[in-house]
Design a protein around this motif. Sequence first.
Motif, short mmCIF file in Angstrom:
data_model
loop_
_atom_site.label_atom_id
_atom_site.label_comp_id
_atom_site.label_asym_id
_atom_site.label_seq_id
_atom_site.Cartn_x
_atom_site.Cartn_y
_atom_site.Cartn_z
N LEU A 160 0.50 -1.32 -0.12
CA LEU A 160 -0.02 0.01 0.10
C LEU A 160 0.69 1.37 0.00
O LEU A 160 0.28 2.30 -0.01
CB LEU A 160 -0.83 -0.11 1.14
N VAL A 161 2.32 1.17 0.20
CA VAL A 161 2.86 2.54 0.26
C VAL A 161 3.01 3.32 -1.09
O VAL A 161 2.50 4.55 -0.88
CB VAL A 161 4.51 2.02 0.29
N GLY A 162 2.80 2.68 -2.45
CA GLY A 162 2.59 3.06 -3.82
C GLY A 162 1.53 3.97 -3.58
O GLY A 162 1.34 5.05 -4.27
N LEU A 163 0.45 3.11 -3.27
CA LEU A 163 -1.02 3.74 -3.33
C LEU A 163 -1.20 5.28 -2.33
O LEU A 163 -1.56 6.22 -2.81
CB LEU A 163 -2.10 2.92 -2.67
N LYS A 164 -0.45 5.00 -1.13
CA LYS A 164 -0.44 6.10 -0.18
C LYS A 164 0.11 7.44 -0.88
O LYS A 164 -0.25 8.23 -0.95
CB LYS A 164 0.19 5.97 1.16
N LEU A 165 1.36 7.08 -1.46
CA LEU A 165 2.33 8.13 -2.20
C LEU A 165 1.27 8.83 -3.19
O LEU A 165 1.38 9.89 -3.46
CB LEU A 165 3.44 7.54 -2.80
N VAL B 49 13.44 8.89 13.71
CA VAL B 49 13.73 7.87 12.61
C VAL B 49 12.84 6.70 13.01
O VAL B 49 13.05 6.05 14.05
CB VAL B 49 15.07 7.44 12.54
N HIS B 50 11.74 6.27 12.21
CA HIS B 50 10.95 5.29 12.53
C HIS B 50 11.77 4.03 12.15
O HIS B 50 12.23 3.75 10.83
CB HIS B 50 9.54 5.30 11.67
N ASP B 51 11.89 2.89 12.93
CA ASP B 51 12.48 1.66 12.65
C ASP B 51 11.34 0.51 12.48
O ASP B 51 10.65 0.40 13.14
CB ASP B 51 13.34 1.02 13.95
N PRO B 52 11.06 0.35 11.03
CA PRO B 52 10.07 -0.27 10.55
C PRO B 52 9.93 -2.04 11.14
O PRO B 52 11.01 -2.38 11.36
CB PRO B 52 9.96 -0.51 9.16
N SER B 53 8.60 -2.62 11.46
CA SER B 53 8.64 -3.76 12.04
C SER B 53 8.57 -4.74 10.75
O SER B 53 8.74 -4.35 9.70
CB SER B 53 7.09 -3.71 12.69
N PRO B 54 8.88 -6.13 11.15
CA PRO B 54 8.92 -6.82 10.14
C PRO B 54 7.68 -6.84 9.09
O PRO B 54 7.76 -7.16 7.99
CB PRO B 54 8.81 -8.27 10.64
N ALA B 55 6.60 -6.28 9.60
CA ALA B 55 5.43 -6.38 8.56
C ALA B 55 5.33 -5.15 7.89
O ALA B 55 4.80 -5.18 6.68
CB ALA B 55 3.99 -6.48 9.48
N GLU B 56 6.34 -4.32 8.15
CA GLU B 56 6.25 -2.88 7.31
C GLU B 56 7.55 -2.97 6.20
O GLU B 56 7.40 -2.22 5.37
CB GLU B 56 6.64 -1.58 8.27
N ARG B 57 8.45 -4.12 6.47
CA ARG B 57 9.82 -4.09 5.35
C ARG B 57 8.95 -4.71 4.21
O ARG B 57 8.12 -5.74 4.32
CB ARG B 57 10.83 -4.89 6.17
N LEU B 58 9.69 -4.59 3.22
CA LEU B 58 9.49 -5.19 1.99
C LEU B 58 10.10 -6.76 1.98
O LEU B 58 9.50 -7.55 1.36
CB LEU B 58 9.90 -4.46 0.64
N SER B 59 10.93 -6.82 2.74
CA SER B 59 11.71 -8.17 2.92
C SER B 59 12.31 -8.37 4.13
O SER B 59 12.62 -7.48 4.89
CB SER B 59 12.89 -7.97 1.72
N SER B 60 12.67 -9.66 4.29
CA SER B 60 13.42 -10.05 5.63
C SER B 60 14.64 -9.93 5.47
O SER B 60 15.36 -10.50 6.42
CB SER B 60 12.53 -11.35 6.12
N HIS B 61 15.32 -9.58 4.12
CA HIS B 61 16.59 -9.84 4.19
C HIS B 61 17.17 -8.26 3.76
O HIS B 61 16.45 -7.31 3.32
CB HIS B 61 16.94 -10.60 2.91
#
Length: 289
Positions: free
Chosen positions: A210-215, A254-266
């Motif tokens: 949803l990041v692109g949609l929000k942008l 600075v917001h440190d994203p949670s695992p659910a907010e990251r695009l990848s776990s790597h």
Amino acid sequence: MPQLPATPYPAEVRARLDADAEEVLARYPGSRSALLPLLHLVQSEEGYVSRTGIAFCAETLDLTTAEVTAVSTFYSMYRRRPSGDYQVGVCTNTLCAVMGGDAIFDTLKEHLGVGNNETTEDGKVTLEHIECNAACDFAPVVMVNWEFFDNQTPESATQLVDDLIAGRTVEPTRGAPICSYKDTARILAGFPDERPGAVEATGGAGPASLVGLKLAKGEALPKARVVSPRAGQPEGGRPEDARPQDGQPHDPQVHDPSPAERLSSHDAPQQTSASDPEHPAGPAAEEGE
């Protein structure tokens, strides 16, 4: 060699399929349009599209078996041979492969003792490497009976297949609870999923999608690193996005994203290799060959 005619379904199975097929046909003004759901229907009976299933679809829709075979061999969701209760697909297309999909696939092959499109001896799991499933923002992705398991690692994927084999409940990242491959095929044929809460559990797109949609809507986004930088400062050089080094204070702004907010776990791409050189992809043999 010429093949004998396909063995017909037993009378009670044929009567049940005829009733289901009549319900499917009623949805379409042209009967030929019902071929795809009918193929899912016969797959729900045997776990794959057999020559008997092809003959049933051809007779029901007044088509030739060649016409039905042409469609059933075009789409990868139709199986040509018996498969496991759980179809475990590891995406090895470009982004998932770079982010670790090849490593996951190699780990599962060794752990399960099977190659591409092969089934474990207990008939529980069929492993395959699959093409893009439109979840690149959650790479690497594993699918079980077409339900998503996002941001996987070799360790999490190994635990996933162990849980499936042991009969433990597994929850997809997005979507309905896992059911057997035959039950999945019946749902894809257009029949309702009657398990309590299954429809409500389907959910929607994840935050990364949803990041692109929000942008596009001009909505403000938090200062989030969608993909964590691999060292002190990300490419592009914004100091405020740099990861603090050990012993340095963390900037609370600075917001440190949670695992659910990251695009990848790597944090970094993984080395890639041919997805399965020992079992190259190719046309599936006809039943009995």
